[in-house]
Structure formats: C-alpha cells, structure tokens
Write a protein that holds these residues in place. Sequence first.
Motif, PDB file in Angstrom:
ATOM      1  N   GLY A   1      46.951  32.547  43.046  1.00  0.00           N
ATOM      2  CA  GLY A   1      45.956  32.560  44.105  1.00  0.00           C
ATOM      3  C   GLY A   1      44.609  33.045  43.617  1.00  0.00           C
ATOM      4  N   ALA A   2      43.723  33.278  44.570  1.00  0.00           N
ATOM      5  CA  ALA A   2      42.363  33.705  44.238  1.00  0.00           C
ATOM      6  C   ALA A   2      42.333  35.080  43.587  1.00  0.00           C
ATOM      7  CB  ALA A   2      41.493  33.697  45.495  1.00  0.00           C
ATOM      8  N   ARG A   3      43.320  35.922  43.889  1.00  0.00           N
ATOM      9  CA  ARG A   3      43.384  37.233  43.247  1.00  0.00           C
ATOM     10  C   ARG A   3      44.299  37.219  42.025  1.00  0.00           C
ATOM     11  NH1 ARG A   3      44.246  42.076  47.400  1.00  0.00           N
ATOM     12  NH2 ARG A   3      43.937  43.168  45.419  1.00  0.00           N
TER      13      ARG A   3
ATOM     14  N   ALA B   1      44.003  36.126  34.016  1.00  0.00           N
ATOM     15  CA  ALA B   1      42.963  35.941  32.995  1.00  0.00           C
ATOM     16  C   ALA B   1      42.579  37.267  32.361  1.00  0.00           C
ATOM     17  CB  ALA B   1      41.735  35.274  33.633  1.00  0.00           C
ATOM     18  N   GLY B   2      42.462  38.317  33.201  1.00  0.00           N
ATOM     19  CA  GLY B   2      42.130  39.633  32.647  1.00  0.00           C
ATOM     20  C   GLY B   2      43.210  40.163  31.732  1.00  0.00           C
ATOM     21  N   ALA B   3      44.501  39.929  32.100  1.00  0.00           N
ATOM     22  CA  ALA B   3      45.595  40.382  31.239  1.00  0.00           C
ATOM     23  C   ALA B   3      45.581  39.644  29.906  1.00  0.00           C
ATOM     24  CB  ALA B   3      46.934  40.174  31.957  1.00  0.00           C
TER      25      ALA B   3
ATOM     26  N   VAL C   1      36.071  31.764  37.221  1.00  0.00           N
ATOM     27  CA  VAL C   1      34.747  31.708  37.847  1.00  0.00           C
ATOM     28  C   VAL C   1      34.745  30.721  39.010  1.00  0.00           C
ATOM     29  CG1 VAL C   1      32.318  31.146  37.456  1.00  0.00           C
ATOM     30  CG2 VAL C   1      33.607  32.371  35.714  1.00  0.00           C
ATOM     31  N   TRP C   2      35.517  29.660  38.904  1.00  0.00           N
ATOM     32  CA  TRP C   2      35.564  28.624  39.938  1.00  0.00           C
ATOM     33  C   TRP C   2      36.363  29.072  41.162  1.00  0.00           C
ATOM     34  CZ3 TRP C   2      38.538  23.396  38.898  1.00  0.00           C
ATOM     35  CH2 TRP C   2      38.612  22.662  40.089  1.00  0.00           C
ATOM     36  N   ARG C   3      37.577  29.563  40.939  1.00  0.00           N
ATOM     37  CA  ARG C   3      38.499  29.779  42.044  1.00  0.00           C
ATOM     38  C   ARG C   3      38.811  31.225  42.344  1.00  0.00           C
ATOM     39  NH1 ARG C   3      43.463  27.116  39.817  1.00  0.00           N
ATOM     40  NH2 ARG C   3      44.349  28.479  41.408  1.00  0.00           N
TER      41      ARG C   3
END
Length: 413
Positions: A71-73, A79-81, A129-131
């Motif tokens: 999802g959005a979160r 990505a951060g992981a 950045v998109w979603r």
Amino acid sequence: MRSRIRPWLHAAVWPTAAALLFGLGLFDHSLGAFGRLVGAFDRLDAHTTGALMLGSTLLAVGALLASPRLGARGLPWAAGAAAGVSLGTTVAIHVIARLPVGAQGITPVRDPYALTEPAALLGLLTLTVWRGAPLWAALSTPACFAAVILRPLAVGVGETTLVVAFFFTLAATAALGIGLTVRLVIADRRRREASVRMEQRTEFARDLHDFVAHHVTGIVIQAQGARSVAARRPELVPPALERIEHAGAEALKSMRSMVGMLRDVDESRTDVPLAPLAGMAEVRALVEEFATVGGSRARLRADGDFADLPVEVATTVHRVVMEALTNVRKHSRDYTEVEVHLTRSAGGITVRISDDGRPRQAVGQPLGGGFGLKGLAERVAVIGGRVRTGPAPAGGWRVEATLPVDHRVRSAA
C-alpha cells in the motif's frame, strides 16, 4: 480494442521487469560481482563483499517485485528497508576494503558495484515517489537516492568510481523526476475530475430546482385556488384537480429524467449534457402553461431573430423564464398580467419578466424562498451574463437577465 490491450500490458509489466532483473543478475554474476559464495565468510575479502552484495540485491529485487501488493505506507517502508540494507552493505564493503591484505589467498575488493541492485533501487525510488504516502515517501526517498549513489564510492574515490557515481546520480535524478511527474499528473487529474463532479452536482441541483420546483409550485397554487373556490363554485374543482394531476405528472417526469441522468452520466467525460436542452418552443409553452394555471394573463413578446441561438444560451433563456414565473407564483399576489419580453440585439439577448402584483404576505405555511435566484445567477454567470432583480417602475416585480450571444464568450462552459 484499446480496452483489450491495456489489461494485457498491465499484466505483462511485472513479469517483464522480473525477466530484466534476472538478466541483469546473470550479467553481474558473469562479471564476478558476487564472488564465490562457498567459504565467503571464512575470511573477510572480495568474496565476503560479494555475498553481502548478493543478499542486498535479492532484498531490493524482492521489494520491487512485491511493490504491487504494498500500500501507500507499505511501499515506502519496503523501499526504506532495502535502501537501509544497501547502505549497511556499502559501509561493510568500505570497512572490509580497508583491512590489510597480507595473508595468502585473500582477494582484494576492487569494484564493489553491480547493475541489478541499483536498477531495483531505482524502480523502488520511482514507485515510492509516485505512490507512497507523502510523509513516509519523504523519509525513504533520500535513503534510496543515497544507496544508489554511494555504492560505487565504497572502496574509494577515483576516476572510475566518480564516473560510475555520476551516471548513477543522473539515473536516480531521472527516477525521482519521473515518479514526481507521474504523481503530480495523477493528482491534477483527480483534482479536475473532482471539480467536474462538483460542477455536475451543482448543475443537477439547479436543474432539480428549476424543473421540479416549478411544477410543485404550480400544484400548490392550484390546490390553494381549488380550496378557496370549493365552497362557492364546486364545479370548478374537477378542472383544478385535473390540472393538479397534470402538473404532478410533469414533476415526476422531470424528476425521473434528472435521476436518470444522475445514474447514467459518465464521470470521466466532461462533454456530457448536464440538463435537458430547451429552446424558444419550450419558452412559449412555459408562458402558455402559466396563463392556464394561474388564471391571469401572460404575454410573450419576442423582438428579433431567435432561430440561431447557441444551445447554452437558449437553455439559459428557458431557465430564466422558468425561475421568474415560479417566483411570481410564490411571492406575488393580486397580479393580473405577467409579461415576458425577449429582445435580441447585436450584443446579446435581454430577458425581462415583470408582473403587476404585490408581494405575497405570509399566511399559513409560506411557500418560502430557496436557492432559485442564487442558482439562476450562477447559471447566467457561467455563459458571461448577469441578472438584475427589483421592483418594476410601474409596480410589481421584475427579473432582467442579459446574456451574450457571441460564440467566443465561454461557449463551451
């Protein structure tokens, strides 16, 4: 044909991405980027860094391929992981590369970068950045950006590593720009769609008022008249009831038409007609119906040629006359004559509706005011016109609207 192609393209995106990443992985393996996995941790050298890079690469690729289900979160977290593990791998490579190479059989660390992991991180950067949710995307985006750029510089700063870092920087900037552009385009499209839906709802509200309230007001006036004459002239009651029945049927017909438009309208289209179209024939019918229902004299005067009016102008003329006649029924008393005067000139059309009555006093349950004049002013303003209301010089009330006929003046509104 277009609707058949799109699902196929959408379904083929992620298998294609997986195939490309697998091909890049084979290319990196052929170049020896991951070293020998057997005994990679027996000693700290290039084979150890290769194993670390392979693990970091698999995590980034897995996060990218799993992104459609996140999802959005969840997407910024993944990505951060992946970026965090990549940055940790870069630090480990930097430390291992600075260890002294004295023992026999130790392979020095030379080129600590491959293509698969940066490609996966760039994909995650674009999608985040998109979603991604704005706050979490703002936190994970710098980590992805840094993970892509710093890997070539893990061993040291040299001419080759600087060139590779420069190209990775360009690629990361492009990914950031693509993701941000798509996000802004989608946000703008949603904003315009919401604006169109709001305009449609406002237009439907005006039309419901114009059509339904017009007939309902006629029903109320006729019912009041039938009640007042029932005792003195009972023979007039059956015709009045017939007229009430006819007005009620017209009100139901108008309401069904509006509800049908609400159910069938395609919100993705902006060229959907939002209201039933009307012309001079409908204006004449309004005046004739008013005279029949109200029992007073109603006249229509038309000075000029009204045959070639733009659709939006003709429809607005009809709405102005309808709202003005409805207000005469609601708010005027003792009127004997209502005049509807249409004048066509070079600059546009002037619609003037006046009566010779007096303001209605509040007796019993008032007919009440509403949003009629406000909605009428909004409707007229859409095509660049204006509305003025006030007492007529000879008594009574007057509604006057000036409408431009120039096709260049917001004709597509």
